[in-house]
Design an enzyme around this catalytic site. Structure first.
Site, PDB file in Angstrom:
ATOM      1  N   GLN A  10      61.667  25.334  -3.485  1.00 26.12           N
ATOM      2  CA  GLN A  10      61.450  24.211  -2.577  1.00 26.12           C
ATOM      3  C   GLN A  10      60.241  23.379  -2.989  1.00 26.12           C
ATOM      4  OE1 GLN A  10      61.149  24.099   2.109  1.00 26.12           O
ATOM      5  NE2 GLN A  10      59.136  24.664   1.298  1.00 26.12           N
TER       6      GLN A  10
ATOM      7  N   LEU B  56      53.865  28.305  -8.822  1.00 27.76           N
ATOM      8  CA  LEU B  56      54.610  28.405  -7.575  1.00 27.76           C
ATOM      9  C   LEU B  56      55.679  29.484  -7.668  1.00 27.76           C
ATOM     10  CD1 LEU B  56      55.164  24.559  -6.998  1.00 27.76           C
ATOM     11  CD2 LEU B  56      53.153  25.929  -6.459  1.00 27.76           C
TER      12      LEU B  56
ATOM     13  N   GLN C 172      58.068  36.215  -5.789  1.00 28.95           N
ATOM     14  CA  GLN C 172      58.906  36.560  -4.655  1.00 28.95           C
ATOM     15  C   GLN C 172      58.360  35.859  -3.415  1.00 28.95           C
ATOM     16  OE1 GLN C 172      60.511  37.514  -1.674  1.00 28.95           O
ATOM     17  NE2 GLN C 172      59.102  39.246  -1.556  1.00 28.95           N
ATOM     18  N   SER C 173      59.192  35.112  -2.705  1.00 30.79           N
ATOM     19  CA  SER C 173      58.676  34.200  -1.675  1.00 30.79           C
ATOM     20  C   SER C 173      58.956  34.610  -0.242  1.00 30.79           C
ATOM     21  CB  SER C 173      59.262  32.802  -1.905  1.00 30.79           C
ATOM     22  OG  SER C 173      60.679  32.823  -1.839  1.00 30.79           O
TER      23      SER C 173
ATOM     24  N   SER D 276      48.515  31.499   0.378  1.00 30.77           N
ATOM     25  CA  SER D 276      49.327  31.577   1.589  1.00 30.77           C
ATOM     26  C   SER D 276      48.484  31.888   2.813  1.00 30.77           C
ATOM     27  CB  SER D 276      50.399  32.659   1.445  1.00 30.77           C
ATOM     28  OG  SER D 276      51.083  32.868   2.655  1.00 30.77           O
TER      29      SER D 276
ATOM     30  N   GLU E 291      49.473  33.709   5.041  1.00 31.33           N
ATOM     31  CA  GLU E 291      49.724  35.108   5.365  1.00 31.33           C
ATOM     32  C   GLU E 291      48.511  35.985   5.039  1.00 31.33           C
ATOM     33  OE1 GLU E 291      52.450  36.770   6.677  1.00 31.33           O
ATOM     34  OE2 GLU E 291      53.396  34.849   7.143  1.00 31.33           O
TER      35      GLU E 291
ATOM     36  N   TYR F  90      53.609  41.076   0.733  1.00 30.14           N
ATOM     37  CA  TYR F  90      53.537  39.678   0.293  1.00 30.14           C
ATOM     38  C   TYR F  90      52.118  39.150   0.452  1.00 30.14           C
ATOM     39  CZ  TYR F  90      54.303  34.595   0.470  1.00 30.14           C
ATOM     40  OH  TYR F  90      54.235  33.236   0.253  1.00 30.14           O
TER      41      TYR F  90
ATOM     42  N   LYS G  89      49.398  37.885  -2.392  1.00 32.15           N
ATOM     43  CA  LYS G  89      48.801  36.551  -2.360  1.00 32.15           C
ATOM     44  C   LYS G  89      47.278  36.627  -2.295  1.00 32.15           C
ATOM     45  CE  LYS G  89      52.198  33.511  -2.406  1.00 32.15           C
ATOM     46  NZ  LYS G  89      52.315  32.462  -3.451  1.00 32.15           N
TER      47      LYS G  89
ATOM     48  N   HIS H 256      55.605  25.733   5.706  1.00 29.03           N
ATOM     49  CA  HIS H 256      56.098  24.378   5.480  1.00 29.03           C
ATOM     50  C   HIS H 256      57.563  24.452   5.091  1.00 29.03           C
ATOM     51  CE1 HIS H 256      54.209  26.022   1.881  1.00 29.03           C
ATOM     52  NE2 HIS H 256      55.013  25.280   1.132  1.00 29.03           N
TER      53      HIS H 256
ATOM     54  N   ARG I 260      64.941  24.632   1.934  1.00 26.35           N
ATOM     55  CA  ARG I 260      64.653  26.031   2.219  1.00 26.35           C
ATOM     56  C   ARG I 260      65.915  26.883   1.998  1.00 26.35           C
ATOM     57  NH1 ARG I 260      60.070  28.362   1.527  1.00 26.35           N
ATOM     58  NH2 ARG I 260      58.476  28.032   3.114  1.00 26.35           N
TER      59      ARG I 260
END
Length: 321
Positions: free
Chosen positions: A11, A79, A82-83, A124, A126, A148, A152, A178, A183
């Site tokens: 994305q 970028l 694993q997202s 992130s 997160e 995750y 990050k 975002h 997505r």
């Protein structure tokens, strides 16, 4: 100017590629296997033929070295990785390797080659964990609550370490949630929007979700990639929180998605503990004050705008500046 975008078909990578192309950049993009990648997001933006595509495995140092040598970028945007927060609980090792090892390999290539590359790492929100009622800024301590987030946070500190130790132009963009029409369907926001559209068109399906009381700071992805680019245009490399500053519950998001389609969400939504995570964040909201002051950046769109645009059938034609 040349730019290398690692993870160009994601994305953010796709929107960033379009922004840079519009600014006259020569854009290079990586995927693990260019020949096998459908490049669907780049195709949705009608830019797949304008990008120099190369295969790169972020966890393979030689592969990263070859990609950087071939593209010779002035700016490099990482970028990849694993997202999905939820998936990271099922694939923790792959999550850490794709993010931490990938960032480390790129930093090492830049350091060893002594190239004057400006490097952006996708951080992130997160990493902060639960922000509580006080919006998180660049000085807020990290408290990662998922594999995750741990990955990050580790990559973030690698970037900081290499910047301070070796004088690299390297920065972290600490982006809050975002969204966009690009997505993947596995993300809960896209799952909600698409289900609401199908139900409005006559589907008798039930939308099954986990907790609806969690609060997130949702923004519009094309705006956020502009902030990434702005970070690399500053005189000195610094880290920035990118957010709207507004927090909404997932129930608010669901209600907005169904409202756009003229139906009552409560008649079509079920809750299942199968979608609960081992640990979750109750509230997440960011303070974009530093970005507003240094980058002249602020979010124009809030959650309800995002839902409305995700519900549309066309991809917006330009990133917001």
């Amino acid at each position: 100017m040349k730019a290398l975008i690692c993870g160009v078909n994601g994305q953010d990578g796709s929107f960033l590629a379009r922004l840079l192309l519009d600014k006259g950049y020569e854009v290079w993009g990586t995927s693990r296997d260019v020949q096998a990648s459908p490049l669907s997001n780049l195709a949705a933006l009608s830019i797949e033929k304008r990008i120099n595509l190369i295969s790169m495995a972020p966890n393979d140092f030689r592969s990263v070295l070859t990609a950087v040598d071939n593209s010779e970028p002035d700016e490099l945007y990482y970028l990849s990785g694993q997202s999905s927060v939820g998936l990271s609980f099922e694939q923790p090792a792959e999550t850490l390797e794709s993010m931490v090892t990938g960032v480390l390999n790129i930093l090492e290539v830049i350091r060893l080659r002594r190239k004057s590359v400006r490097f952006y790492n996708a951080g992130s929100s997160e990493c902060f964990g639960d922000t509580g009622v006080t919006p998180a800024n660049e000085l807020t301590p990290f408290y990662p609550r998922s594999p995750y987030a741990v990955a990050k946070a580790s990559a973030h500190w690698l970037v900081t370490n290499y910047r301070e130790s070796y004088g690299l132009y390297a920065c972290n963009g600490i982006l809050f949630n975002h969204e966009s029409t690009l997505r993947p369907k596995r993300f809960v926001t896209q799952k909600i929007v698409q289900a609401a559209k199908r139900i409005a068109q006559g589907s008798d399906e039930r939308l099954v979700l986990g907790r609806l009381d969690i609060r997130r700071d949702w923004g519009w992805a094309p705006e956020y990639v502009f902030a990434m680019w702005r970070m690399l245009q500053q005189e000195r490399p610094e880290d920035y929180v990118i957010a709207t500053g507004e927090s909404n519950t997932l129930a608010d998001f669901v209600a907005a998605a169904f409202d756009v389609n003229g139906i009552d969400w409560q008649a079509h939504v079920d809750i299942s503990t199968d979608f609960y995570r081992p640990t979750d964040i109750d509230r997440s909201v960011g303070d974009p004050g530093k970005a507003m002051e240094d980058l002249a950046w602020s979010a124009r769109y809030r959650m309800r705008d995002v839902v409305r645009m995700m519900n549309g059938n066309t991809v917006p034609t330009a990133a917001t500046e």
